[in-house]
Design a protein around this motif. Structure first.
Motif, short mmCIF file in Angstrom:
data_model
loop_
_atom_site.label_atom_id
_atom_site.label_comp_id
_atom_site.label_asym_id
_atom_site.label_seq_id
_atom_site.Cartn_x
_atom_site.Cartn_y
_atom_site.Cartn_z
N LEU A 170 0.64 12.77 -8.63
CA LEU A 170 0.76 11.31 -8.61
C LEU A 170 -0.57 10.67 -8.19
O LEU A 170 -0.99 9.65 -8.75
CB LEU A 170 1.88 10.88 -7.66
N GLN A 171 -1.26 11.30 -7.23
CA GLN A 171 -2.56 10.79 -6.80
C GLN A 171 -3.56 10.81 -7.97
O GLN A 171 -4.31 9.85 -8.18
CB GLN A 171 -3.09 11.61 -5.64
N GLN A 172 -3.56 11.88 -8.74
CA GLN A 172 -4.46 11.98 -9.89
C GLN A 172 -4.12 10.94 -10.94
O GLN A 172 -5.02 10.36 -11.58
CB GLN A 172 -4.39 13.39 -10.48
N ALA A 173 -2.83 10.67 -11.12
CA ALA A 173 -2.42 9.64 -12.09
C ALA A 173 -2.89 8.27 -11.63
O ALA A 173 -3.35 7.45 -12.45
CB ALA A 173 -0.89 9.66 -12.24
N VAL A 174 -2.80 7.99 -10.34
CA VAL A 174 -3.28 6.72 -9.80
C VAL A 174 -4.79 6.61 -10.01
O VAL A 174 -5.31 5.56 -10.40
CB VAL A 174 -2.93 6.58 -8.30
N GLN A 175 -5.50 7.71 -9.80
CA GLN A 175 -6.95 7.69 -10.02
C GLN A 175 -7.29 7.40 -11.49
O GLN A 175 -8.20 6.63 -11.78
CB GLN A 175 -7.56 9.04 -9.60
N LYS A 206 0.84 -1.19 0.00
CA LYS A 206 0.00 0.00 0.00
C LYS A 206 0.87 1.24 0.00
O LYS A 206 1.80 1.37 0.79
CB LYS A 206 -0.93 0.02 1.23
N ILE A 207 0.56 2.17 -0.92
CA ILE A 207 1.24 3.46 -0.99
C ILE A 207 0.15 4.51 -1.08
O ILE A 207 -0.78 4.39 -1.88
CB ILE A 207 2.18 3.56 -2.21
N GLU A 208 0.27 5.55 -0.27
CA GLU A 208 -0.80 6.55 -0.27
C GLU A 208 -0.23 7.95 -0.25
O GLU A 208 0.97 8.15 -0.02
CB GLU A 208 -1.74 6.32 0.92
N PRO A 209 -1.09 8.96 -0.51
CA PRO A 209 -0.62 10.34 -0.57
C PRO A 209 0.18 10.72 0.67
O PRO A 209 -0.19 10.39 1.80
CB PRO A 209 -1.93 11.14 -0.66
N ALA A 242 9.52 3.07 -3.15
CA ALA A 242 8.26 2.56 -3.72
C ALA A 242 7.51 3.65 -4.46
O ALA A 242 6.91 3.41 -5.52
CB ALA A 242 7.39 1.97 -2.60
N VAL A 243 7.54 4.87 -3.93
CA VAL A 243 6.87 5.99 -4.59
C VAL A 243 7.56 6.29 -5.92
O VAL A 243 6.90 6.54 -6.94
CB VAL A 243 6.89 7.23 -3.68
N ILE A 244 8.88 6.25 -5.93
CA ILE A 244 9.63 6.51 -7.17
C ILE A 244 9.32 5.43 -8.21
O ILE A 244 9.12 5.73 -9.39
CB ILE A 244 11.14 6.58 -6.86
N ALA A 245 9.25 4.17 -7.78
CA ALA A 245 8.92 3.08 -8.69
C ALA A 245 7.51 3.24 -9.25
O ALA A 245 7.26 3.02 -10.44
CB ALA A 245 9.06 1.74 -7.99
N LEU A 246 6.57 3.66 -8.38
CA LEU A 246 5.19 3.90 -8.80
C LEU A 246 5.15 5.04 -9.81
O LEU A 246 4.50 4.92 -10.87
CB LEU A 246 4.33 4.24 -7.58
N GLY A 251 -11.78 4.68 -7.69
CA GLY A 251 -10.85 5.77 -7.95
C GLY A 251 -10.56 6.63 -6.74
O GLY A 251 -10.87 7.83 -6.72
N ASP A 252 -9.95 6.02 -5.71
CA ASP A 252 -9.66 6.77 -4.48
C ASP A 252 -8.26 7.37 -4.46
O ASP A 252 -7.90 8.10 -3.52
CB ASP A 252 -9.88 5.89 -3.24
N GLY A 253 -7.44 7.08 -5.45
CA GLY A 253 -6.10 7.65 -5.51
C GLY A 253 -5.11 7.01 -4.56
O GLY A 253 -3.97 7.49 -4.44
N VAL A 254 -5.51 5.93 -3.91
CA VAL A 254 -4.62 5.20 -3.01
C VAL A 254 -4.17 3.91 -3.70
O VAL A 254 -5.00 3.14 -4.18
CB VAL A 254 -5.32 4.86 -1.67
N ALA A 255 -2.87 3.70 -3.75
CA ALA A 255 -2.34 2.50 -4.41
C ALA A 255 -2.30 1.35 -3.41
O ALA A 255 -1.27 1.05 -2.81
CB ALA A 255 -0.95 2.78 -4.97
#
Length: 542
Positions: free
Chosen positions: A247-252, A212-215, A221-225, A262-266
């Protein structure tokens, strides 16, 4: 340069082949071919074609006259068009080895006798009809892959292919028109080429570690994401090491394109989809192309499209989505999975009764009635004449699944299992679309809970849309019938085609590919069957 070399080689081969045709005295333009040679050619064609009744019938009807091996311009054009098409079958996700284009070229180059020429004539026809069928209506037989794929593929007569092609004045145009001409098929082909290029250039890079990766998070892990989303095209190039708003918008964006919340949390589900390899997505695209070929027929200017993996139901008018709602499909169990097929919606029933299917009665309700005659009290038990059966005076323990003589019905009402409306396209699978009192299910990400029918999140709005062409005020009409509380059938003046499909890959209105999870594992079965037939994952080099 490479394409020019291929063209030169093909031209040389065709020129040499034409010379051989002339040398054998079989040019279609000749006025008086040698009788012995003509007889030998006809015998060779008849013998070679005897193993394929459609091809044999085609040649019998034309007295064994050739369509490929003449030296006239029409024969040359047919040969060139076919060799071009067979050389490019991988673009359609079809197996080149199945059509043996290299063997055909070798066979053509090795022609020395009239008999050889007759064998080449039939070999070209057989390759043509095999390719035509595969590229137009699919390589596989759907029901042989999975029994729940009930789709009836609109197969074309093999002899008709040959007759049409022989009469066509534009053979290349004829072959180009065989695959689906839909925007969806074109979009899938484009995505196939793109993914092959990505795969040839190393894929999307390292997978993203963690669960789990979040805002607000930062670190490797964030760089890899970040890097993976940039490579995938969901994020503009960035050097950030923080899970920021971009990055959160890209995840969404990624989540919505993959059927996720589409919560923006990986989280686990999102990372699982982000880490899916290119090859897996490419398999889904190739399977979707095969499925599109199965549905290669007129679908209706207005039609209903239910994509089971997307848990959605749409009304399509002239190629545009005019209504869309969430759906619930059958549970992933052997007797509950929603089948795939097409039919026509004829009517809706407002305030429906639920007539309980026999399988549910004997498998789910009879065991409860044996233990307690008052069980499932919301259901009426009726005899063969429709008379209500007294539970207190009936010994349910005496009945087995085979001997149970009664039917069960739930009267109309707010708690009815079908809700307040059902939409009917009568079919032997007893599948239809309907309302449901279990509204909570529509908020879930994976919505596979029914006994096989399709439940709709917005059934009233769906009804209004269907009634709009025949009612001045469809909402007022529907509500007035609903208010009576009586079971009422409302016919659709123009029946609407319904297509229950299953696509783990498809393109959206912007032409971008989206992906969904293989809920029932059907696409995995189709890929295995395609691979067994010789389909492989290609990659564009360079």
């Amino acid at each position: 340069m490479l394409s020019c070399l291929r063209l030169s080689l093909r031209s040389s081969l065709l020129a040499a082949f034409c010379s051989l045709c002339l040398g054998a005295g079989l040019s279609l333009g000749m006025v008086s071919p040698a009788a012995a040679q003509v007889t030998a050619f006809k015998q060779a064609v008849a013998e070679s074609a005897s193993v394929d009744e459609a091809v044999a019938a085609f040649y019998r009807d034309r007295n064994y006259a050739p369509i490929w091996t003449g030296a006239d311009e029409s024969s040359r054009a047919r040969r060139a068009a076919l060799l071009d098409a067979l050389s490019g079958v991988s673009v359609h996700g079809l197996p080149p080895a199945r059509y043996g284009v290299d063997q055909l070229k070798a066979k053509m180059a090795a022609v020395r006798t009239t008999r050889d020429l007759g064998e080449v004539e039939v070999a070209l026809s057989r390759a043509f009809v095999t390719y035509a069928k595969d590229v137009q209506t699919g390589l596989l037989t759907p029901s042989k892959v999975d029994a729940d794929i009930k789709r009836e593929v609109p197969l074309h007569n093999r002899e008709a292919y040959l007759n049409e092609f022989a009469l066509s004045e534009a053979p290349q145009s004829y072959l180009r028109a065989l695959p689906p001409v839909t925007a969806e098929y074109r979009g899938l082909m484009k995505e196939k080429l793109r993914l092959e290029y990505v795969m040839a250039h190393g894929g999307w890079g390292p997978q993203v570690p963690g669960k789990k990766i979040e805002p607000g998070d930062r670190g490797p892990a964030v760089i890899a994401l970040r890097n993976r989303l940039v490579t995938m095209g969901y994020l503009d190039r960035s050097a950030t090491g923080v899970y920021d708003a971009q990055l959160q918008q890209a995840v969404q964006r990624f989540q919505l394109a993959h059927g996720l919340e589409g919560d923006g949390v990986a989280g686990t589900s999102t990372l699982g989809e982000i880490n899916a390899p290119v090859a897996e997505r490419l398999e889904s695209i190739i399977v979707a192309m095969e499925r599109e070929r199965w549905l290669n027929h007129e679908r209706g200017d207005r039609h209903i499209l239910v994509n089971q993996t997307d848990f959605s139901a749409k009304i399509i008018d002239h190629g545009r989505v005019t209504f869309e709602t969430r759906s619930v499909i059958g549970k992933n169990a052997h007797d509950r999975r929603s089948p795939e097929f097409s039919d026509e919606m004829e009517h809706m029933v407002i305030n429906p009764s639920w007539y309980v299917p026999r399988s549910i009665i004997v498998n789910e309700y009879l065991p409860k009635l044996r233990n307690n005659p008052g069980a499932v009290g919301h259901l009426e038990i009726t005899d063969s004449r429709g008379r209500q059966v007294s539970r207190a005076n009936t010994d349910f323990s005496q009945f087995s699944a085979k001997s149970f003589p009664y039917a069960m019905r739930q009267p109309p009402g707010a708690r009815n299992a079908l809700g307040r409306v059902k939409f009917m396209f009568p079919n032997k699978y007893n599948i239809y679309l309907h309302d449901t009192p279990q509204k909570n299910l529509f908020s879930r990400e994976v919505r596979a809970y029914s006994h096989g029918c399709i439940r709709l999140a917005d059934p009233f709005d769906f009804a209004y849309a269907l009634l709009a062409p025949q009612e001045a005020d469809p909402k007022a009409f529907f509500q007035s019938v609903l208010a009576t509380g009586k079971e009422t059938k409302v016919m659709l003046k123009t029946p609407v085609p319904v297509h229950l499909i299953y696509r783990t890959a498809f393109t959206n209105s912007q032409g971008r590919a989206e992906f969904r999870r293989d809920v029932y594992g059907r696409d995995a079965e189709i890929w295995d069957a395609l691979r067994a037939a010789g389909v492989t994952l290609g990659a564009v080099q360079g």
